[in-house]
Scaffold this active site. Structure first.
Site, short mmCIF file in Angstrom:
data_model
loop_
_atom_site.label_atom_id
_atom_site.label_comp_id
_atom_site.label_asym_id
_atom_site.label_seq_id
_atom_site.Cartn_x
_atom_site.Cartn_y
_atom_site.Cartn_z
N ALA A 263 0.85 -1.19 0.00
CA ALA A 263 0.00 0.00 0.00
C ALA A 263 0.88 1.23 0.00
O ALA A 263 2.10 1.13 0.15
CB ALA A 263 -0.89 0.01 1.24
N ASN A 266 0.05 8.04 0.31
CA ASN A 266 -0.16 9.38 -0.28
C ASN A 266 -1.08 10.21 0.61
O ASN A 266 -2.09 9.73 1.10
CB ASN A 266 -0.82 9.25 -1.65
CG ASN A 266 -0.23 8.14 -2.47
OD1 ASN A 266 0.94 8.18 -2.78
ND2 ASN A 266 -1.01 7.12 -2.75
N HIS A 298 -0.76 1.13 9.42
CA HIS A 298 0.57 1.61 9.02
C HIS A 298 0.46 2.82 8.09
O HIS A 298 1.08 3.86 8.33
CB HIS A 298 1.32 0.45 8.34
CG HIS A 298 2.69 0.81 7.87
ND1 HIS A 298 3.82 0.53 8.58
CD2 HIS A 298 3.11 1.42 6.73
CE1 HIS A 298 4.88 0.96 7.91
NE2 HIS A 298 4.48 1.51 6.78
N GLU A 299 -0.35 2.68 7.05
CA GLU A 299 -0.45 3.79 6.08
C GLU A 299 -1.08 5.01 6.75
O GLU A 299 -0.67 6.14 6.51
CB GLU A 299 -1.24 3.39 4.84
CG GLU A 299 -0.75 2.14 4.11
CD GLU A 299 0.73 2.11 3.81
OE1 GLU A 299 1.33 3.18 3.66
OE2 GLU A 299 1.31 0.99 3.76
N1 B3K Z 1 5.92 3.79 1.54
C1 B3K Z 1 5.34 2.69 0.81
C2 B3K Z 1 6.34 1.86 0.11
C3 B3K Z 1 6.81 2.44 -1.16
C4 B3K Z 1 7.66 1.47 -1.92
C5 B3K Z 1 8.26 2.11 -3.10
N2 B3K Z 1 8.98 1.18 -3.93
C6 B3K Z 1 4.50 1.82 1.66
C7 B3K Z 1 4.76 1.85 3.11
O1 B3K Z 1 5.81 1.52 3.59
O2 B3K Z 1 3.90 2.26 3.83
ZN ZN Z 2 5.54 2.51 5.43
#
Ligand code: B3K
Ligand code: ZN
Length: 856
Positions: A263, A266, A298-299
């Site tokens: 996931a 953004n 987490h997100e």
């Molecule tokens: N930040 C994204 C992971 C992005 C991976 C890019 N190749 C998901 C996360 O760790 O929440």
């Molecule tokens: Zn992350």
């Protein structure tokens, strides 16, 4: 196609950009093959020289400076770069119009379509596939996004921030989104298409009402209700535990079926692999439910740790990832069970991070250079990164930790920070020494030695750093158990370590002595797995049996079980007849003890993986002997524990719609019992359960018990399962994975056959991972002596090198433990990797292949 084999990027080369970019207007006229992107960015000079922006495979169609067409002589432009040679010395607006083709985007980075839905993935460097930009995390911009598309009014048009306006006119839809929070390019997102929604609201602690939407494929809305529940619980938890409130009027989540990872966080518009959103008990297992809860949390938690405070550069990736993993682990511990969660996290760390840290792919939690940033999203950055935060928490305690976090949010909100900034917020005894955890790879060892003579007990702990690494502070949580209860710590004398609340900080050596004892106490060391280290302790069955019976720390009890089980499997591997009687008796008592949580009892009954045994053996491993030892051990344990296992299995089955952690625990315990019984040849229960189960958890557990013991009827049961779920992609993934992991001799041929299955496709990352990724975990099949297993995975990686390099590179990392195997295998793998390195064109695959083949 990318042919950039990349350039090494160094931490020490960091320099801020000569221009700031405080505002960007993005206009998208969506089209499947010719989407026009008009980007107008306001640049403000803070230095001098040309404005150099990154692109990746872009087609530039117009350039304007402050609204006027710009003469070609004023800039240099190519697919991967735009340079404004002599920018004005005052703020200016640069407009760049590019054209991109979402339908031809197989890499799933930038703007692409999944099932007809437009979506984006920009982290780490996908934004430059949409327009030219300072595509780096330290340039923070306020965005206004205008989206225009053909449509009748049903379709959603989403971007970050708050919705300003949405309109439908003459078969054209438009939307304007404004995100007031300055953010780096990697957090930009756009989604457009025909989607169904689950909608709810959340009232924040200051009383603001937030609209929540989860968008999924139409018809699947009921499967998003658990994700919505997890989201609301995450929002409430972050307020209570960290004082963090959500900051926009709307929070959107979109589930798509083609996604390179789990996931993406953004701002205000999280995009998810649909496997981390969609669930109902008939198609998702309890493990899937807990995965959804974790990833949603987490997100969401990234909104503060990652988005409000972002990273200065990609070397600081652990600053957002390690910290956010720590936060999601704490969430699960508070929502479910702390003891069980800790064991689950240690299993994951030992299964993925420790091997990575001992492999040619090893790197620091905060590396000082990289060749391809996409290859840095690793177990080391995420999981070891979280362990480092956990050690800070252990050493200073919850109250000081929370105060430090408050300080971090207060001082660094709205900035792009570094690991040093973060560490400076906590009252550590020696921050410089602690920083070495971030700057040195490898897993340290803690050696535990005990002596008892004439009423004096001595415990000696010694730190052995990983090769080339130095002594680091290691928090050790410790208890001394005796027949009369725990030994009073006040009676112990400690030499050599710093004593903190509930722990000792080990540097090179610590000696703990207690006098005037009537019997030797038993040391319970590294309670709660208080540091990411290898614990080296002499084999002592009696001691471990006592820990299993008497210790009250779930991790140390479970770890004593692991030690005994791996020891017994190792003995079988070495040709000993095998005697598991004492372990079986101890496990039977533990598993039957209703005073323990069912999930904990289930975890104790799960036989350590073949991989664990391989690591214990260390070198020149013969995978067929590993399989034999694993099977022999499991069968013996199952046979010896038959009565208690049968009793556990006869416990009532929780209602199918109860997806609580408690119900999941009861199912896990019954299924663990079923597995051991099947290993001992009693497969009737599994055969019945495979057809009668009312949950995917129970059905899959039964199929696994049949498949992994090669029980009669396994093939038919699996075929029926596949046929019944032909139209359920996420369930079909489970089928493919199970076929790929069955330990029988036919795995390679079966996987080759399944690659011709009408539902197999290299275009869907989930499908590739479920068949080929799972095959690479099948020890005997992947590591076949004739090298055919290596060849199969390498061929898929070579094909994906052209279409989806990120997925290709990830597959290739399976080769990192080949060095543990015997010589014909190592040579076969070396040949295959040399071939990959020679033919690969993507920087992702070249980087991994190069590191795997590097000498020394
Ligand atoms: N930040 C994204 C992971 C992005 C991976 C890019 N190749 C998901 C996360 O760790 O929440
Ligand atoms: Zn992350």
């Amino acid at each position: 196609m990318r042919t950039d084999t990349g350039q090494t990027v160094y931490l020490q080369d960091y320099a801020p950009t000569p221009y700031r970019a405080p505002h960007t207007s993005l206009m998208f006229a969506l089209h499947p093959t010719r989407t026009v992107v008009r980007a107008t960015t306001l640049y403000e000079p803070v230095g001098t020289g040309p404005l150099e922006l990154a692109g990746d495979g872009l087609e530039l169609v117009a350039v304007e400076l402050d609204g006027e067409a710009l003469d070609e002589s004023a800039y240099e432009a190519g697919p991967d770069r735009f340079v404004l040679k002599a920018p004005p010395e005052w703020p200016f607006a640069l407009t760049l119009v590019t054209v991109v083709s979402p339908d031809d985007n197989t890499e799933l980075m930038g703007l692409y379509r999944s099932n007809g839905v437009y979506c984006t993935q920009c982290e780490a460097e996908g934004y430059r596939r949409i327009t030219y930009a300072y595509d780096r995390p330290d340039v923070l911009t306020v965005y206004d996004v205008f989206i225009v598309a053909d449509g009748d009014g049903e379709q959603v048009l989403l971007s970050n921030g708050n919705l300003v306006e949405r309109a439908v006119k003459d078969g054209r839809l438009s939307a304007h989104w404004h995100d007031p929070f300055p953010k780096p390019t990697y957090l930009f997102a756009l989604v457009a298409g025909d989607l169904g929604a689950v909608t709810d609201t959340f009232t924040t602690m200051s009383g603001r009402k937030v609209e929540l939407n989860i968008y999924v494929e139409r018809g699947k809305e009921p499967r998003a209700t658990y994700a919505m529940d997890a989201l609301k619980r995450s929002m409430a938890w972050d307020e209570t535990r960290f004082g963090r409130e959500y900051d926009l009027d709307i929070f959107n989540i979109v589930a798509v079926s083609d996604f390179n990872m789990g996931a993406m966080e953004n701002k205000g518009l999280n995009v998810f692999n649909d496997r981390y959103v969609l669930a109902d008990p008939a198609v998702a297992t309890d493990q899937d439910y807990s995965g959804i809860e974790t990833v949603i949390a987490h997100e969401y938690f990234h909104n503060w740790t990652g988005n409000r405070i972002t990273c200065r550069d990609w070397f600081q990736l652990c600053l957002k990832e390690g910290l956010t993993v720590f936060r999601d682990q704490e969430f699960t511990s508070d929502e479910r069970s702390r003891g069980v969660k800790r064991i689950a996290d240690v299993r994951r760390l030992r299964a993925a991070q420790f091997p990575e840290d001992a492999s040619p792919l090893r790197h620091c939690v905060r590396p000082s250079k990289y060749d391809e940033i996409s290859n840095l999203y690793t177990a080391t950055v995420y999981d070891k990164g979280a362990e480092l935060i956990r050690m800070i928490h252990t050493m200073i305690g919850e109250a000081a930790f929370r105060a430090g976090m408050d300080d971090y949010f207060a001082r660094f909100d709205g900035t792009a920070a570094t690991v040093e900034d973060f560490v400076s917020c906590f009252p550590l005894a020696d921050p410089g020494a602690f920083m070495r955890w971030y700057e040195e790879p490898g897993t340290p060892t803690v050696k535990v030695d005990e002596r008892y003579e004439n009423g004096r007990y001595t415990l000696e702990l010694t730190q052995v750093p990983a090769e080339g690494a130095s002594i680091k502070p290691i928090p050790v949580r410790l208890a001394l158990l005796s027949d009369t209860g725990a030994v009073d710590p006040a009676k112990a004398t400690v030499h050599g370590g710093e004593i903190g609340p509930g722990h000792i900080v080990l540097k090179d050596r610590v000696k703990v002595t207690v006098d005037r004892l009537n019997a030797a106490p038993i040391a319970s060391v590294m309670r709660g797995f208080s540091a990411p280290v290898t614990i080296e302790r002499t084999a002592d069955e009696a001691r471990d049996l006592t820990l299993i019976a008497k210790d009250d720390d779930p991790f140390t009890v479970w770890d004593a079980v692991q030690r005994l089980a791996v020891g017994a499997m190792r003995a079988r591997y070495d040709g000993a007849p095998g005697d598991e009687s004492a372990l079986a008796a101890a496990l039977a008592t533990l598993a039957a003890n209703d005073g323990h949580e069912p999930t904990f009892r289930a975890l104790a009954l799960i036989v350590p993986t073949r991989q664990t045994l391989i690591e214990a053996i260390g070198s020149d491993v013969d995978p067929d002997k590993v399989n034999a030892a694993h099977q022999g051990f499991s069968a013996a344990l199952g046979a010896k524990m038959q009565d208690v296992l049968a009793r556990l299995y006869s416990a009532p089955v929780p209602p199918a719609d109860d997806v609580s952690a408690e119900a999941a625990g009861h199912r896990a315990l019954r299924n663990a019992a079923m597995h051991l019984l099947a290993a001992a040849g009693e497969t009737d229960r599994a055969a019945t359960q495979a057809t009668s189960a009312t949950t995917m958890t129970d059905r899959l557990a039964a199929l696994g018990a049949l498949a992994f013991t090669d029980a009669p009827g396994a093939d038919d049961a699996l075929a029926a399962f596949a046929a019944a779920n032909e139209h359920e992609p996420l369930v079909l993934d489970k089928y493919f994975a199970m076929e790929a992991m069955r330990p029988d001799d036919g795995a390679l041929e079966r996987v080759r056959g399944l690659m011709e299955h009408p539902k197999f496709s290299l275009k869907t990352p989930n499908r590739v991972r479920s068949l080929i990724g799972a095959f690479a975990q099948n020890v005997a099949a992947f590591h076949r002596a004739d090298g055919e297993g290596y060849r199969l995975v390498a061929d898929v990686a070579k094909a994906l090198d052209k279409s989806n390099p990120q997925v290709a590179a990830r597959l290739l990392t399976s080769f990192s433990d080949v060095r543990r195997f015997d010589s014909p295998r190592r040579e076969a793998a070396a040949d295959v990797l040399a071939d990959v390195l020679q033919t690969a064109t993507s920087s992702d695959v070249v980087d991994i292949a190069r590191r795997l083949t590097a000498k020394g």
